[in-house]
Design an enzyme around this catalytic site. Sequence first.
Site, PDB file in Angstrom:
ATOM      1  N   VAL A   1      36.487  42.714  33.354  1.00  0.00           N
ATOM      2  CA  VAL A   1      36.066  44.095  33.534  1.00  0.00           C
ATOM      3  C   VAL A   1      36.064  44.510  34.999  1.00  0.00           C
ATOM      4  O   VAL A   1      35.674  45.617  35.334  1.00  0.00           O
ATOM      5  CB  VAL A   1      34.664  44.356  32.918  1.00  0.00           C
ATOM      6  CG1 VAL A   1      34.737  44.394  31.422  1.00  0.00           C
ATOM      7  CG2 VAL A   1      33.671  43.300  33.377  1.00  0.00           C
ATOM      8  N   SER A   2      36.540  43.627  35.859  1.00  0.00           N
ATOM      9  CA  SER A   2      36.509  43.893  37.295  1.00  0.00           C
ATOM     10  C   SER A   2      37.431  45.035  37.715  1.00  0.00           C
ATOM     11  O   SER A   2      38.457  45.276  37.097  1.00  0.00           O
ATOM     12  CB  SER A   2      36.927  42.630  38.039  1.00  0.00           C
ATOM     13  OG  SER A   2      37.208  42.928  39.379  1.00  0.00           O
ATOM     14  N   CYS A   3      37.054  45.777  38.773  1.00  0.00           N
ATOM     15  CA  CYS A   3      37.889  46.814  39.341  1.00  0.00           C
ATOM     16  C   CYS A   3      38.561  46.332  40.612  1.00  0.00           C
ATOM     17  O   CYS A   3      39.260  47.078  41.281  1.00  0.00           O
ATOM     18  CB  CYS A   3      37.076  48.068  39.666  1.00  0.00           C
ATOM     19  SG  CYS A   3      36.588  48.971  38.213  1.00  0.00           S
ATOM     20  N   ILE A   4      38.298  45.080  40.988  1.00  0.00           N
ATOM     21  CA  ILE A   4      38.869  44.584  42.249  1.00  0.00           C
ATOM     22  C   ILE A   4      39.689  43.317  42.013  1.00  0.00           C
ATOM     23  O   ILE A   4      39.210  42.383  41.404  1.00  0.00           O
ATOM     24  CB  ILE A   4      37.767  44.287  43.291  1.00  0.00           C
ATOM     25  CG1 ILE A   4      36.933  45.544  43.490  1.00  0.00           C
ATOM     26  CG2 ILE A   4      38.374  43.884  44.619  1.00  0.00           C
ATOM     27  CD1 ILE A   4      35.487  45.243  43.549  1.00  0.00           C
TER      28      ILE A   4
ATOM     29  N   ASN B   1      44.135  49.836  44.509  1.00  0.00           N
ATOM     30  CA  ASN B   1      44.137  48.451  44.022  1.00  0.00           C
ATOM     31  C   ASN B   1      44.053  48.408  42.489  1.00  0.00           C
ATOM     32  O   ASN B   1      44.769  47.628  41.845  1.00  0.00           O
ATOM     33  CB  ASN B   1      42.950  47.714  44.645  1.00  0.00           C
ATOM     34  CG  ASN B   1      42.941  46.253  44.277  1.00  0.00           C
ATOM     35  OD1 ASN B   1      43.904  45.530  44.577  1.00  0.00           O
ATOM     36  ND2 ASN B   1      41.910  45.804  43.610  1.00  0.00           N
TER      37      ASN B   1
END
Lengths: 105, 172
Positions: A102-105, B43
């Site tokens: 679920v990470s955005c990075i 990103n």
Amino acid sequence: METMEKTYAGINVDLNEQGYLTNFSQWNKEVGLEIAKEEGITMTDSHWKVIAYLQDQFKNEKALSIRSVGKSGVVSIKEFYQLFPKGPLKISSRIAGIPKPVSCI
Amino acid sequence: MEETIVKPKVELEKADQKPIKKMMLILSKATIENVYACFILANGARMEGIESEIFFTFFGLEAIQKKKLEHLHVATVGNPAMHIPTMLGGLPGMEALATKMMKSEMEKLDIPPVSEFLEILAASGTKLWACKLAMEMFKLEKDNLIDDLDGVLTVGDFYSRAKGDGTHLMFI
């Protein structure tokens, strides 16, 4: 959450609506290989190293991000993108049989 | 008659479902919240297999200046979301304090510092461009900017890179 069943390499697996395995115990290398084929990826040793790392992190309940993979020493971020160009983290996780991070990075 | 009404509607629906292929982001500000919004969008696009490019213009150039990029601040004045009176926001040290707090919260969420974030973006294939006119305005040379920079462009050059279906432009 909607789930569906699909057969990969002769094994019935449960998938969520985005095609991710919902039960990691149903995964084996052949299943991973077939999912990779669907994603248009030809698996090499470098690919499998990433998969093994992701599964390890998953088993240890560690959250995954591009940044953490880059710092793992397994692959650099640049190599990670070269191995899975259409979305490194989401595609490798699908092949690894683990939930979509679920990470955005 | 009916045909002519129905047909465009169907085409419209198809157009609605076309995926985003490329994000062209324009960063014109140097406050930390704007810089991070821009970087996370660029990103995040790459993570989804979407191409992305950033055009750094005006104060946005601070985010790619070697000497300044680690000293960006959050805006404490004129920012109602800070929930502190504007007069207090203007006191000496206020911006530094708010920035320090924000940076420590971001580190907890695994959000990298600006310099590392730029490295991640470059490694992901995000193109990083500096605006030619803004560089002249601020009397900047290429040496002042990060080594990962892909080049210096005019706005026309940037638009010509936005050609094609599924390209979206965003101004921050």
